[in-house]
Scaffold this motif. Structure first.
Motif, PDB file in Angstrom:
ATOM      1  N   ASN B 143       0.825  -1.214   0.000  1.00 38.19           N
ATOM      2  CA  ASN B 143       0.000   0.000   0.000  1.00 38.19           C
ATOM      3  C   ASN B 143       0.860   1.266   0.000  1.00 38.19           C
ATOM      4  O   ASN B 143       0.531   2.248  -0.659  1.00 38.19           O
ATOM      5  CB  ASN B 143      -0.903  -0.017   1.238  1.00 38.19           C
ATOM      6  CG  ASN B 143      -1.907   1.114   1.246  1.00 38.19           C
ATOM      7  OD1 ASN B 143      -2.092   1.804   0.247  1.00 38.19           O
ATOM      8  ND2 ASN B 143      -2.561   1.312   2.363  1.00 38.19           N
ATOM      9  N   TYR B 144       1.966   1.228   0.765  1.00 41.95           N
ATOM     10  CA  TYR B 144       2.814   2.418   0.860  1.00 41.95           C
ATOM     11  C   TYR B 144       3.765   2.545  -0.328  1.00 41.95           C
ATOM     12  O   TYR B 144       4.283   3.618  -0.585  1.00 41.95           O
ATOM     13  CB  TYR B 144       3.634   2.380   2.155  1.00 41.95           C
ATOM     14  CG  TYR B 144       2.785   2.305   3.397  1.00 41.95           C
ATOM     15  CD1 TYR B 144       1.964   3.379   3.753  1.00 41.95           C
ATOM     16  CD2 TYR B 144       2.772   1.175   4.180  1.00 41.95           C
ATOM     17  CE1 TYR B 144       1.167   3.306   4.868  1.00 41.95           C
ATOM     18  CE2 TYR B 144       1.978   1.100   5.302  1.00 41.95           C
ATOM     19  CZ  TYR B 144       1.173   2.169   5.640  1.00 41.95           C
ATOM     20  OH  TYR B 144       0.372   2.095   6.740  1.00 41.95           O
ATOM     21  N   THR B 149      -3.406   1.909  -5.093  1.00 42.78           N
ATOM     22  CA  THR B 149      -3.285   0.702  -4.288  1.00 42.78           C
ATOM     23  C   THR B 149      -3.929  -0.495  -4.978  1.00 42.78           C
ATOM     24  O   THR B 149      -5.066  -0.394  -5.436  1.00 42.78           O
ATOM     25  CB  THR B 149      -3.967   0.928  -2.933  1.00 42.78           C
ATOM     26  OG1 THR B 149      -3.391   2.073  -2.339  1.00 42.78           O
ATOM     27  CG2 THR B 149      -3.775  -0.266  -2.020  1.00 42.78           C
ATOM     28  N   PHE B 152      -5.592  -6.406  -3.990  1.00 39.16           N
ATOM     29  CA  PHE B 152      -5.341  -7.422  -2.963  1.00 39.16           C
ATOM     30  C   PHE B 152      -5.013  -6.787  -1.615  1.00 39.16           C
ATOM     31  O   PHE B 152      -5.294  -7.361  -0.564  1.00 39.16           O
ATOM     32  CB  PHE B 152      -4.235  -8.393  -3.409  1.00 39.16           C
ATOM     33  CG  PHE B 152      -2.835  -7.848  -3.361  1.00 39.16           C
ATOM     34  CD1 PHE B 152      -2.086  -7.943  -2.197  1.00 39.16           C
ATOM     35  CD2 PHE B 152      -2.252  -7.255  -4.477  1.00 39.16           C
ATOM     36  CE1 PHE B 152      -0.795  -7.450  -2.148  1.00 39.16           C
ATOM     37  CE2 PHE B 152      -0.968  -6.766  -4.428  1.00 39.16           C
ATOM     38  CZ  PHE B 152      -0.236  -6.857  -3.259  1.00 39.16           C
ATOM     39  N   THR B 154      -6.383  -4.017  -0.428  1.00 36.31           N
ATOM     40  CA  THR B 154      -7.674  -3.650   0.159  1.00 36.31           C
ATOM     41  C   THR B 154      -8.300  -4.847   0.851  1.00 36.31           C
ATOM     42  O   THR B 154      -8.813  -4.743   1.963  1.00 36.31           O
ATOM     43  CB  THR B 154      -8.602  -3.139  -0.954  1.00 36.31           C
ATOM     44  OG1 THR B 154      -7.876  -2.220  -1.763  1.00 36.31           O
ATOM     45  CG2 THR B 154      -9.816  -2.457  -0.371  1.00 36.31           C
ATOM     46  N   GLN B 157      -6.371  -5.736   4.043  1.00 38.07           N
ATOM     47  CA  GLN B 157      -6.672  -4.790   5.111  1.00 38.07           C
ATOM     48  C   GLN B 157      -8.032  -5.087   5.722  1.00 38.07           C
ATOM     49  O   GLN B 157      -8.217  -5.034   6.932  1.00 38.07           O
ATOM     50  CB  GLN B 157      -6.662  -3.357   4.570  1.00 38.07           C
ATOM     51  CG  GLN B 157      -5.264  -2.855   4.284  1.00 38.07           C
ATOM     52  CD  GLN B 157      -5.259  -1.416   3.829  1.00 38.07           C
ATOM     53  OE1 GLN B 157      -6.299  -0.857   3.500  1.00 38.07           O
ATOM     54  NE2 GLN B 157      -4.094  -0.817   3.784  1.00 38.07           N
ATOM     55  N   GLN B 164     -12.588  -4.614  13.595  1.00 39.36           N
ATOM     56  CA  GLN B 164     -12.735  -3.172  13.784  1.00 39.36           C
ATOM     57  C   GLN B 164     -12.478  -2.762  15.230  1.00 39.36           C
ATOM     58  O   GLN B 164     -13.258  -2.035  15.836  1.00 39.36           O
ATOM     59  CB  GLN B 164     -14.121  -2.709  13.344  1.00 39.36           C
ATOM     60  CG  GLN B 164     -14.362  -2.902  11.868  1.00 39.36           C
ATOM     61  CD  GLN B 164     -15.599  -2.181  11.376  1.00 39.36           C
ATOM     62  OE1 GLN B 164     -16.475  -1.819  12.154  1.00 39.36           O
ATOM     63  NE2 GLN B 164     -15.661  -1.937  10.077  1.00 39.36           N
ATOM     64  N   GLY B 166     -10.725  -0.539  17.785  1.00 40.00           N
ATOM     65  CA  GLY B 166     -10.015   0.729  17.887  1.00 40.00           C
ATOM     66  C   GLY B 166      -9.981   1.487  16.572  1.00 40.00           C
ATOM     67  O   GLY B 166     -10.574   1.096  15.571  1.00 40.00           O
ATOM     68  N   LEU B 167      -9.278   2.626  16.619  1.00 42.35           N
ATOM     69  CA  LEU B 167      -9.124   3.440  15.424  1.00 42.35           C
ATOM     70  C   LEU B 167      -7.787   4.148  15.511  1.00 42.35           C
ATOM     71  O   LEU B 167      -7.563   4.859  16.490  1.00 42.35           O
ATOM     72  CB  LEU B 167     -10.261   4.458  15.337  1.00 42.35           C
ATOM     73  CG  LEU B 167     -10.525   5.081  13.975  1.00 42.35           C
ATOM     74  CD1 LEU B 167     -11.153   4.048  13.066  1.00 42.35           C
ATOM     75  CD2 LEU B 167     -11.423   6.296  14.089  1.00 42.35           C
ATOM     76  N   PRO B 168      -6.861   3.997  14.622  1.00 40.74           N
ATOM     77  CA  PRO B 168      -6.897   3.153  13.433  1.00 40.74           C
ATOM     78  C   PRO B 168      -7.152   1.691  13.800  1.00 40.74           C
ATOM     79  O   PRO B 168      -6.679   1.233  14.825  1.00 40.74           O
ATOM     80  CB  PRO B 168      -5.490   3.298  12.848  1.00 40.74           C
ATOM     81  CG  PRO B 168      -4.919   4.496  13.497  1.00 40.74           C
ATOM     82  CD  PRO B 168      -5.567   4.644  14.808  1.00 40.74           C
ATOM     83  N   LYS B 224       1.425   8.974  16.299  1.00 37.35           N
ATOM     84  CA  LYS B 224       1.083   9.046  14.883  1.00 37.35           C
ATOM     85  C   LYS B 224       2.112   9.865  14.097  1.00 37.35           C
ATOM     86  O   LYS B 224       2.604  10.879  14.580  1.00 37.35           O
ATOM     87  CB  LYS B 224      -0.298   9.684  14.709  1.00 37.35           C
ATOM     88  CG  LYS B 224      -1.373   9.088  15.595  1.00 37.35           C
ATOM     89  CD  LYS B 224      -1.870   7.767  15.040  1.00 37.35           C
ATOM     90  CE  LYS B 224      -2.587   6.903  16.049  1.00 37.35           C
ATOM     91  NZ  LYS B 224      -3.757   7.494  16.654  1.00 37.35           N
ATOM     92  N   VAL B 225       2.423   9.376  12.907  1.00 33.59           N
ATOM     93  CA  VAL B 225       3.277  10.153  12.015  1.00 33.59           C
ATOM     94  C   VAL B 225       2.436  10.591  10.818  1.00 33.59           C
ATOM     95  O   VAL B 225       1.331  10.092  10.608  1.00 33.59           O
ATOM     96  CB  VAL B 225       4.494   9.341  11.526  1.00 33.59           C
ATOM     97  CG1 VAL B 225       5.374   8.950  12.691  1.00 33.59           C
ATOM     98  CG2 VAL B 225       4.056   8.129  10.750  1.00 33.59           C
ATOM     99  N   ILE B 227       1.271  10.131   7.758  1.00 37.32           N
ATOM    100  CA  ILE B 227       1.269   8.913   6.947  1.00 37.32           C
ATOM    101  C   ILE B 227       1.295   9.226   5.455  1.00 37.32           C
ATOM    102  O   ILE B 227       1.861   8.484   4.665  1.00 37.32           O
ATOM    103  CB  ILE B 227       0.052   8.043   7.334  1.00 37.32           C
ATOM    104  CG1 ILE B 227       0.201   6.616   6.848  1.00 37.32           C
ATOM    105  CG2 ILE B 227      -1.240   8.644   6.892  1.00 37.32           C
ATOM    106  CD1 ILE B 227       1.066   5.798   7.734  1.00 37.32           C
TER     107      ILE B 227
END
Lengths: 135, 340
Positions: B143-144, B149, B152, B154, B157, B164, B166-168, B224-225, B227
């Motif tokens: 993905n990165y 993207t 596969f 998607t 993930q 599901q 937490g978040l992220p 968090k960075v 992204i």
């Protein structure tokens, strides 16, 4: 030596897999150039700054939305007070989307680029779609 | 001591980019080192495999743990003692995909004064968990590396974050990865025989992988960075258009440096079992030595001195000494001994 063709084939597969991102980016048209991530935010009279500075919001908005959701849904705690004495309603639709009404350019550009699929919209109505009467 | 050395080495590797990236060395840690590491990884891997490929393996040295093909009424084990290419393929397939040989792992214990051999599946289970989590994590990272993207990613993930939490959203493979590496480490320190056998080069990759996993998870779940900047950098690398966006942060450079070190270290370490698993001569050859004669094509042409030549050379002397001769003194061969 007898197995050399097989080993070379295996190595070729390894190199192709290792270089898959390079090959993929070379084939796809928009690779290499980062997408235009300029975010146009609608100016709403009487509201100038975001709830927290944009720099922080960029990396922490998902935490904040999650916190707000839990506060509102589970604790009935509906208002957010910031350090400058301002008060915001803890609401995605009423607070965030009030200014950032352009979901397709504001939310979606980064989310699409990063292949993130937030489940906000499983429940929340997307403003434009509401106005267009498509839902 | 060996554990401490590996731990200190990894801590140094963490410190270098963490403090270095802040000193305006983003280009070094974000572009130059990753490119060098990737080149070393691919070239080193190819050179290593070609080195193995050039070694002669003239005979079938299959290690078997099952009955070889014999008389038709003898029940045989096609996977443990494969007879042809197809059976060998399945033997290799089950080894590489299911780690079949680890499934046979046993441990010896003293129970009531007697040595008891028992089956132990923990190594096999933790190995599977670790390797497949790592594979999914690497595939998710595509993905990165690319844009747009691929489909596969998607799907991965979606499945990986199915609950599901937490978040992220928490990726289950992140947890499994740490648990897997954690067990592989605890196994080495917790079992006294394993601790005795373990070298710094056994601990080091585990610590390195753990550090990579924890820095990656730290960026996703805790500190968090930016992204989008991270993806810009990575896509830039993989499309030979490198950019170092501002504000991706030291944690990201640490993660990237550790990964660079891992792949550069890869061809020179035990991690090369990735290629070696395919080139194991004791496992990738059919066990058919009873049915086929295997002649070494690399047999060296040894210079020999046969008895006939010896007798030709010393015949008069041998005759004089009264030794028995295969041939007459004039060199005429006895009929039955012609050509020895």
């Amino acid at each position: 030596m007898r197995d050399m063709p097989k080993i070379l084939l295996g190595l070729l597969i390894f190199v192709l897999l290792a270089l898959f991102p390079v090959i993929y980016n070379a084939v796809t048209a928009d690779a290499g150039t980062p997408p235009d991530l300029v975010i146009e935010t609608q100016n709403v009279p009487g509201k100038s700054d975001c709830v927290i500075p944009g720099e922080e919001m960029r990396t922490k908005h998902m935490d904040m939305l999650m916190e707000w959701r839990n506060d509102v849904v589970r604790l009935d705690d509906r208002y957010y007070h910031d350090d400058h004495g301002r008060t915001f309603e803890k609401s995605l639709t009423n607070t965030c989307l009030d200014c950032h009404s352009n979901k397709d350019t504001f939310c979606d550009r980064c989310h699409t680029y990063m292949e993130v699929d937030p489940y906000c919209w499983d429940c929340h109505v997307i403003p434009q779609e509401l106005e267009g009467g498509t839902r | 001591m060996r554990l401490g050395f590996a731990l200190i080495a990894v801590l140094v590797l963490i410190a270098i980019p963490y403090f270095g990236a802040g000193m305006g060395l983003g280009m070094l840690f974000g572009v130059i080192i990753p490119y060098l590491a990737l080149a070393i990884f691919i070239l080193g891997f190819v050179v290593k495999v070609m080195g193995w490929a050039s070694l002669p393996v003239p005979f079938r040295i299959t290690t078997t743990t099952g009955q070889a093909k014999s008389l038709p009424w003898v029940k045989r084990d096609p996977l443990e003692s494969p007879y042809n290419g197809w059976e060998t393929f399945w033997r290799m397939f089950t080894e590489i995909v299911f780690f079949r040989s680890l499934f046979r792992n046993t441990k010896a214990e003293l129970k009531e004064g007697r040595v008891v051999q028992g089956s132990t599946k923990f190594l096999w289970a933790a190995g599977l968990v670790f390797h497949y989590s790592f594979l999914v994590i690497i595939l998710r990272h595509v993905n990165y590396f690319v844009t747009p993207t691929p489909e596969f990613v998607t799907w991965l993930q979606f499945v990986d974050g199915f609950f599901q939490i937490g978040l992220p959203i928490l990726y289950l493979t992140d947890i499994f990865f740490v648990l897997g590496v954690g067990y592989l480490f605890l196994r080495r320190v917790g079992i006294s025989q394993m601790r005795y056998l373990s070298l710094a080069s056994d601990y080091f990759p585990l610590f390195l992988l753990l550090a990579i996993g924890l820095t990656g998870m730290g960026m996703r779940y805790l500190w968090k960075v930016d992204i989008v900047g991270v993806k810009e950098l990575a896509v830039g690398l993989f499309s030979f258009n490198p950019v170092v966006p501002a504000g991706v942060g030291p944690l990201f450079f640490t993660h990237l440096f550790l990964v660079s070190f891992l792949i550069a270290y890869f061809p020179f370490s035990k991690l090369m079992h990735m290629g070696g698993a395919f080139l194991t001569p004791t496992r990738n050859m059919p066990n058919n030595t009873r049915a086929e004669r295997h002649v070494n094509p690399w047999d060296y042409d040894v210079k020999v001195h046969t008895y006939e030549e010896y007798e030709d050379e010393f015949r008069p002397v041998m005759k004089a000494a009264g030794l028995p001769l295969d041939r007459d003194p004039d060199g005429a061969a006895k009929p039955e001994d012609a050509n020895g």
